[in-house]
Every structure is written in C-alpha cells, then in structure tokens.
Scaffold this active site. Structure first.
Site, mmCIF file in Angstrom:
data_model
loop_
_atom_site.group_PDB
_atom_site.id
_atom_site.type_symbol
_atom_site.label_atom_id
_atom_site.label_comp_id
_atom_site.label_asym_id
_atom_site.label_seq_id
_atom_site.Cartn_x
_atom_site.Cartn_y
_atom_site.Cartn_z
ATOM 1 N N LYS A 33 46.104 59.339 30.629
ATOM 2 C CA LYS A 33 46.000 60.359 31.673
ATOM 3 C C LYS A 33 47.412 60.716 32.148
ATOM 4 C CE LYS A 33 44.111 61.112 36.329
ATOM 5 N NZ LYS A 33 43.435 60.493 37.490
ATOM 6 N N LYS A 89 48.451 55.574 32.630
ATOM 7 C CA LYS A 89 48.339 56.606 33.659
ATOM 8 C C LYS A 89 49.739 56.916 34.187
ATOM 9 C CE LYS A 89 46.063 57.677 38.067
ATOM 10 N NZ LYS A 89 45.138 57.167 39.108
#
Length: 332
Positions: free
Chosen positions: A256, A203
């Site tokens: 992400k 992330k």
C-alpha cells in the site's frame, strides 16, 4: 525468425484473438470494496474528496451491502468513524464499537460475504496516530512518540474484539514492529486460530492517503507517521518487512499504495508465495475521479487498465474504491 515472417500483429487482429491470448484477466472475485461506517441515523454522506464514496450509519448500510453482494464482490473492508475518541482508541476495541456492530449486521444479512476488519487505532484516537503516544511540549509545540510495544496490546484487543464480532479476516494496518505476532497470539489464545491475518506488510508513508484521512477523520494532530510507515524511496526494506510478517504468521501480504509501487508489488510477488494484496488507495481513486469529471480521461478504460496493471505486477487481490464500478464494467 524475424520480420517479415514473424508478425506480432497476427495475434492482435480481432477482439476474439486478443481475448484468447490475453495474459492477465481481471475478475470481480479479485476485488475488496472498502466501506466507511459511522454513528448516528439516516447518514449517507458523500465524502467531499472521494466522489461516489459515502459514510453510512448502520441503518443506511444494508442498501450498500445489498449492491455489493448483488455485483458478486466477495469481500468488504470496514473502516469505522466513532462517536467519541480518546488517547488509546477505546472505541476501536469496544464490543459495541462501530466496526463490531457493522460486522454483526453484515454477517446476519450475508453470511458468505467476507468481512475484512481494518485493525488500527488512528480512526479512534484523539491524536490520530496508529498507536499509543507519549507527548511532550517544546516551545508551545506538541511533539509525540508512538510507543511500539504498549500499542501492540491495544491492537491485539482490537483484533480479538473484531473476530468475536464475526470478522472473517483481520487486516492490521498500524505498522508497529511485531504486530503480526502479537495479533496472531491473541487470536489463537481466544479461540480464533481459524481467522487469517491480511497484513499491511509494506505500507509507505505516502502522500496518496490524503482523501482517506478526510474519510476516516484520522489525520494526525501533530507530527506525521514517517517514524513507523515506510520511506517511499525504499524497496529492499519492503522485503525485510514482508519477511518479518511471514515469520510471525501472516496469511496474506499487502502493498500500500499500489499505483506508484508496482515495482514493489512485483518484488514481493517474486520473493514470497503467500497471497498478495494491492491497495488502490484514496488518492489514486480521487485523481482518476477528478480527471474523469473534467472529461480529460475515459474513466472506465483508465480504471480497468490501472487495475489490470496491479494484477499483472503480481497482486492476487485488489482493495479498491472502484470495486463496484469495475464489477459493473466487467459484466458489461
């Protein structure tokens, strides 16, 4: 063989031939639809920076879930906006928390619809960070350090409360070191050995999260998240992060954002054999929506091409705010 004997265009001549040799195929079963649930009654409020995405109070939630289920989308990802916030995000792990209550309702209405619970504290803390913080003031400016190990205890409590409410999958997004091991241990000790962890393994501290922070009311009140989310410039670090999560017991890995990180998705796909999730995040959604509203692009064509690119890069599952639209377009 070469031209004129080899003619690549032979396999592009008709829609039937193109479909027959297509290498990457999108399916509605690939998608997870995010939902933002909030307190109050009678709330269906469009998020200003995310056209077509809404906050739902619990009494308004069923119509949204009905639509998702009718389209054949197999899973939802729940984010909660609580009525009150505090320094440790108490409402995130409360048995009557907004995500827990929404989970119970969805599982009553549609037992087979998978509920994925985002496991983080940023929506529930008054400072907007993903864990506990130690704050101090220098020259009138608030500074804070996110405390890793103390945060793990709170995140584990959150995951266990979500599993107790009926969540099918726990999806921790906090990026604390050791979060998968802590949550796996907590789930197992409380009788939830069967509940998988979909880890936000990779992330990045991305500029593409802006609209989400409006949607989840989770913007940091001081500083930023660069001390725990990843530097967008780094690829090898993504392998180290994913490898740690695999060793700690993750069942699925995630990258992400997705659109600017297709190389990362491909790298993680090549390195690991766990199911891989791509998160098509809010900024990616809002850019397409804004351009479509101006008439500059064909929204359907662009979205399906974008999602196909994520799957082609190696994603097995795609979290996207376009899930409902994409499901309709694929049916058509």
């Amino acid at each position: 063989m070469s031209f004129p004997i080899t003619r690549h265009r032979r396999l592009r001549g008709t829609a039937g031939i193109r479909g027959m040799v297509r290498e990457t195929v999108l399916n509605t079963l690939d998608f997870i639809q995010p939902i933002f649930v909030t307190y109050g009654t009678g709330v269906k409020s469009e998020i200003g920076s995310m056209p077509g995405v809404y906050h739902f109070s619990l009494d308004m939630l069923k119509a949204e879930v009905d639509e998702i289920a009718a389209l054949g989308i197999p899973a939802v990802l729940l984010f909660g906006i609580p009525e009150t916030k505090d320094a440790i995000g108490t409402s995130g792990f409360a048995d009557d928390g907004i995500v827990q209550e929404a989970t119970r309702l969805i599982k009553q209405w549609y037992p087979e619809l998978l509920v994925v619970a985002d496991t983080c504290l940023c929506e529930f803390t008054d400072h907007g960070h993903c864990g506990m913080v130690h704050t101090h003031v220098v020259d009138g400016v608030v500074h804070g350090d996110v405390i890793n190990d103390a945060s793990l205890e709170l995140l584990t409590r959150t995951a266990v409360s979500q599993a107790k409410a009926g969540a099918d999958i726990i999806a921790p997004s906090n990026m604390m070191d050791g979060f998968v091991q802590a949550i796996r241990t907590g789930l197992d000790e409380n009788g939830f050995e069967h509940v998988p962890i979909m880890s936000y393994s990779v992330k990045y501290a991305s500029a593409f999260y802006g609209p989400f922070r409006e949607a989840a009311d989770s913007a940091p009140q001081f500083g930023n998240r660069k001390t725990y989310q990843m530097d967008p410039a780094n690829l090898r670090e993504a392998i180290r992060e994913a490898d740690s999560d695999v060793l700690e017991g993750a069942d699925m890995l995630m990258v992400k954002p997705a659109l600017a990180y297709l190389d990362v998705i491909r790298t993680i796909r090549d390195q690991f054999d766990l199911p891989l999730v791509a998160y098509n995040v809010s900024g990616e959604y809002s850019m397409v929506k804004a351009a479509a509203l101006q008439g500059w692009i064909d929204e359907q064509a662009v979205v399906l091409e974008m999602l196909t690119g994520m799957k082609r890069a190696g994603a097995d599952i795609i979290i996207t705010y376009f899930a409902k639209d994409a499901a309709r377009w694929l049916r058509g």
